[in-house]
Design a protein around this motif. Structure first.
Motif, PDB file in Angstrom:
ATOM      1  N   ARG A 156      -8.097 -12.151  -0.320  1.00  0.00           N
ATOM      2  CA  ARG A 156      -9.040 -10.723  -0.872  1.00  0.00           C
ATOM      3  C   ARG A 156     -10.007 -11.118  -2.291  1.00  0.00           C
ATOM      4  NH1 ARG A 156      -7.841  -5.590  -1.171  1.00  0.00           N
ATOM      5  NH2 ARG A 156      -8.820  -4.263  -2.187  1.00  0.00           N
ATOM      6  N   THR A 207      -9.306  -6.743   8.496  1.00  0.00           N
ATOM      7  CA  THR A 207      -8.319  -5.419   8.575  1.00  0.00           C
ATOM      8  C   THR A 207      -7.367  -5.598   9.873  1.00  0.00           C
ATOM      9  OG1 THR A 207     -10.551  -4.266   9.688  1.00  0.00           O
ATOM     10  CG2 THR A 207     -10.174  -3.805   7.331  1.00  0.00           C
ATOM     11  N   ARG A 264     -18.411  -1.190   0.884  1.00  0.00           N
ATOM     12  CA  ARG A 264     -18.125  -2.135  -0.590  1.00  0.00           C
ATOM     13  C   ARG A 264     -19.908  -2.751  -0.811  1.00  0.00           C
ATOM     14  NH1 ARG A 264     -13.509  -2.314   1.789  1.00  0.00           N
ATOM     15  NH2 ARG A 264     -11.704  -2.361  -0.061  1.00  0.00           N
ATOM     16  N   ASP A 306     -11.390  -6.760 -11.837  1.00  0.00           N
ATOM     17  CA  ASP A 306     -10.655  -5.785 -10.566  1.00  0.00           C
ATOM     18  C   ASP A 306      -9.463  -7.493 -10.376  1.00  0.00           C
ATOM     19  OD1 ASP A 306     -11.404  -3.906 -10.488  1.00  0.00           O
ATOM     20  OD2 ASP A 306     -11.880  -4.314  -8.042  1.00  0.00           O
ATOM     21  N   GLN A 327     -10.784   3.974  -4.121  1.00  0.00           N
ATOM     22  CA  GLN A 327     -10.291   3.397  -4.860  1.00  0.00           C
ATOM     23  C   GLN A 327      -8.823   4.131  -4.215  1.00  0.00           C
ATOM     24  OE1 GLN A 327      -9.860   1.209  -7.439  1.00  0.00           O
ATOM     25  NE2 GLN A 327     -12.323   1.042  -8.208  1.00  0.00           N
ATOM     26  N   GLU A 347      -8.115   5.474  -0.778  1.00  0.00           N
ATOM     27  CA  GLU A 347      -7.529   4.120   0.883  1.00  0.00           C
ATOM     28  C   GLU A 347      -5.746   4.256  -0.349  1.00  0.00           C
ATOM     29  OE1 GLU A 347      -9.010   0.506   0.040  1.00  0.00           O
ATOM     30  OE2 GLU A 347      -8.151   0.251  -2.266  1.00  0.00           O
ATOM     31  N   TYR A 348      -5.629   4.028  -1.418  1.00  0.00           N
ATOM     32  CA  TYR A 348      -4.678   3.633  -1.599  1.00  0.00           C
ATOM     33  C   TYR A 348      -3.331   5.142  -1.174  1.00  0.00           C
ATOM     34  CZ  TYR A 348      -0.290   3.778  -4.255  1.00  0.00           C
ATOM     35  OH  TYR A 348       0.780   4.496  -5.005  1.00  0.00           O
ATOM     36  N   SER A 391      -2.859   4.879   2.446  1.00  0.00           N
ATOM     37  CA  SER A 391      -1.010   4.475   3.076  1.00  0.00           C
ATOM     38  C   SER A 391      -0.781   4.513   2.435  1.00  0.00           C
ATOM     39  CB  SER A 391      -1.682   2.749   2.084  1.00  0.00           C
ATOM     40  OG  SER A 391      -2.442   2.083   2.837  1.00  0.00           O
ATOM     41  N   ARG A 404      -5.602   1.329   3.331  1.00  0.00           N
ATOM     42  CA  ARG A 404      -5.979  -0.082   1.950  1.00  0.00           C
ATOM     43  C   ARG A 404      -4.890  -1.785   2.723  1.00  0.00           C
ATOM     44  NH1 ARG A 404      -5.027   0.134  -4.139  1.00  0.00           N
ATOM     45  NH2 ARG A 404      -6.603   1.509  -4.068  1.00  0.00           N
ATOM     46  N   HIS A 405      -3.956  -0.933   3.550  1.00  0.00           N
ATOM     47  CA  HIS A 405      -2.946  -1.495   3.920  1.00  0.00           C
ATOM     48  C   HIS A 405      -2.922  -0.843   5.328  1.00  0.00           C
ATOM     49  CE1 HIS A 405      -2.396  -3.972   0.521  1.00  0.00           C
ATOM     50  NE2 HIS A 405      -1.844  -2.864   0.207  1.00  0.00           N
TER      51      HIS A 405
END
Length: 670
Positions: free
Chosen positions: A219, A243, A334, A454, A538, A541-542, A545, A581-582
């Protein structure tokens, strides 16, 4: 010769003698320690004396010491410095540990003793911590199926053994995909990349024995590549590989594994009388019910999605100005977001990074802990499991508190992400012992090592977990440190991130790695104003998930994992240019073990509290208010799992918080 894993460790602070341990020591030590643990449990179950708190609950607490000692070393190196032999051992140990757990919690004679102590609890004159330990022990037996009999008992044991196998396979497949992919870059491919990315790519190339720079799936390397690379085709190639981890086909594909895990979890919950695995899992958390979790996530989802969609329109306009038609894609976000951030906040990450060296940020984390809690950190020269690791003795007023180990750099042998673990937990009974705590990260290696903002936040986050261990002050190890409800465990870590944003902290520690000059005031001001930049992305995407995780465990397990994932995201209205995110095939939080299954929401549940908790400092005398620091340690950081988390938080703050502080902190409030 005596196996070093089973011998007394004549080392500073009884640290594992890593320089004396070989991979061939693990299997025989594991077998011997397992045999000893079984004998200890049998002695408790067969004790002819009437069950008491001491001869049953405390005796269980003290059992398995040798096994814990072996496994603390093994799982440390298996996660942070894996190799084929260690992966083979993981596959071997997993089912054996599941079988041991099933034997322990399925021991009817032992459960009868625990039940007897539980039924007599009102007459035992126990301390509050002993009452908590008894409740948790009794609950663990019940939730593990100790009351099951016959075929149901047999089936539960089989389920747990199979889940252990599948979790190990999921983890190792993910590690294989991450280690097995990279893209080699030519000099022309480096155009637009800042020097820190180029250096990291060259370092990764050396590790891969490539002829030049490479981009890997770490990452800390792939994210800045996606931010800065001018090559849209290469961004797409890298993003799709990133991904697709766990879903690349072949022997390392995790999709069928995840589907089987979901089916077995649902069956496990049904055997125990719960309507879903989510209902089973959340019973012990602060949230208590799936409905409460969904209410929280949806309260955040709508404002976050609205913000993300507004941001997507702005990024699409920027893409059109570059002459690119078509939709804004996930591999574009991004890149254009970074260009927008530079334009709106004049914040160039390449210019920012020299002020955020790894050494300076470690010093900052330590410095804040000193001002808040009086902790001091002295470097130690001890044998560790990898040359990249560093160790410190932690003291307070000259008294030994703990040993802290930092393992900060990405490498092919380390699983992705960042985590905190303890090789030894704090305890007073049956013997006094100080903790040994490890922070593991995956920062890009450099000379010197420079962090993104980050990355620096991740360092503070994991050190917040470490403080939960370091400041623990309970009697029993199973209640110490981070042994708390999953949706409470992230409170100390996320709360500690706030100190990175304190201006006086950055003014002191964010100094240029070459000149030593402090970060210019205008850069510091832009950095702090940009802390909520791109928060729509942010958050979306969290939360996506977290909602997929909840959905998978709340109803009937899906026949097709990816179809169910897509359908769930479509119902939410996930913006086209944002992904989870995942994605499920590499969602290690959820599928490597039970840890965050039905519980990925917990980061946000904890954030509700951390936003409110930091406000307590702001409402007092500021971030380093001594009274608030003492209250935080007394009511939360020192208490571990010795009390109900809602009671702990209420003792600190006087009440439970609402979601408003979180939305304000993320810049999503109307």
């Amino acid at each position: 010769m005596t196996n070093p894993l089973l011998a007394e460790w004549a080392t500073p602070f009884n640290l594992a003698p890593f320089d004396a341990i070989s991979d061939e020591d693990f299997a025989p030590a594991f077998d011997a320690a397992m045999q000893e643990a079984r004998a200890e449990v049998a002695a408790i179950a067969d004790n002819p004396d009437a069950p008491t708190f001491a001869n049953t609950i405390e005796a269980l607490e003290a059992s398995g010491d040798a096994l814990d000692k072996v496994l603390s070393v093994f799982f440390t190196v298996a996660g942070a410095d894996s190799n084929p032999r260690r992966q083979e051992l993981q596959r071997d140990f997993g089912p054996k540990l599941a079988a041991y757990s099933s034997e322990l919690y399925g021991n009817k004679q032992l459960f009868a003793r625990v039940e007897a102590v539980w039924q007599a609890r009102e007459t035992l004159d126990l301390t509050a911590e002993q009452q908590r330990l008894l409740m948790l022990t009794h609950r663990a037996f019940r939730r593990a199926g100790a009351a099951l009999t016959g075929e149901q008992d047999k089936r539960m044991r089989a389920i747990m053994a199979r889940l252990a196998e599948l979790g190990t396979a999921f983890t190792q497949n993910l590690l294989a995909d991450e280690a097995g992919w990279h893209i080699e870059l030519s000099e022309a491919d480096l155009e637009g990349l800042p020097e820190f990315v180029i250096q990291s790519a060259h370092a990764a190339g050396q590790e891969k024995a490539a002829d030049g720079p490479v981009i890997t799936l770490s990452r800390s390397l792939i994210v800045p590549f996606l931010q800065f690379s001018l090559r849209r085709d290469l961004r797409r190639r890298a993003f799709e590989a990133w991904t697709s981890r766990g879903a690349m086909g072949g022997e390392t594909d995790n999709r069928a594994i995840a589907e089987e895990i979901l089916r077995l979890r649902a069956e496990r919950a049904a055997l125990l009388g719960y309507e879903s695995f989510a209902a089973y899992k959340l019973e012990t958390e602060m949230a208590k019910t799936p409905e409460a979790v969904r209410d929280l996530l949806m309260a955040v989802w709508e404002p976050a999605r609205a913000q993300a969609e507004a941001d997507a329109d702005k990024l699409t306009t920027m893409m059109r100005e570059d002459g690119i038609n078509g939709d804004l894609e996930p591999w574009d976000w991004r890149y254009y977001s970074e260009k927008r951030r530079q334009a709106e906040h004049d914040l160039d990450e390449a210019a920012l990074k020299p002020y955020l060296s790894l050494d300076a940020m470690i010093e900052a984390a330590f410095g804040c802990a000193n001002r808040l809690f009086g902790l001091e950190f002295k470097p130690l020269d001890v044998a560790l499991y990898h040359p990249d690791c560093r160790a410190w003795e932690v003291t307070r007023q000259g008294r030994h508190v703990a040993v802290f180990i930092g393992d900060y750099f990405a490498r092919g042998s380390k699983r992705s992400g960042a985590w905190c673990s303890s090789m030894r937990g704090q305890a007073k009974l049956p013997k006094v012992q100080g903790p040994v705590v490890i922070n593991v990260c995956n920062f890009a290696k450099g000379d010197p090592a420079l962090l993104s903002y980050d990355d620096a936040r991740t360092l503070f986050h994991e050190f917040g977990h470490a403080l939960h261990h370091l400041l623990s002050d309970v009697s029993y190890e199973s209640l110490s440190g981070t042994s708390v409800a999953r949706d409470f465990v992230e409170l100390p870590s996320q709360l500690y991130e706030h100190w990175l944003e304190v201006p006086e902290v950055l003014e002191r520690y964010a100094t240029h790695v070459e000149t030593g000059a402090p970060m210019p005031p205008e850069m510091l001001d832009r950095l702090l104003k940009a802390t909520t930049y791109d928060m729509g992305f942010q958050t979306v995407e969290y939360v996506a998930s977290a909602l997929v995780d909840l959905t998978f465990h709340e109803g009937v397990p899906p026949d097709d994992l990816m179809t169910a994932q897509r359908d769930s995201l479509d119902r939410l209205g996930l913006p086209h240019a944002i992904t989870m995110r995942h994605a499920s095939p590499h969602f290690a939080h959820v599928f490597s073990g039970d840890g965050y299954s039905s519980g990925y929401y917990s980061y946000m549940w904890s954030e509700v509290m951390d936003a409110d908790a930091f406000a307590a400092f702001e409402e007092a005398q500021g971030p380093f208010d001594a009274d608030q620091a003492r209250a935080l340690e007394r009511h939360i950081l020192s208490q571990g799992g010795s009390s109900d988390p809602a009671e702990l938080y209420t003792a600190f703050r006087g009440r439970l918080p609402g979601v408003a502080a979180l939305l304000r902190g993320r810049g999503l409030a109307a």
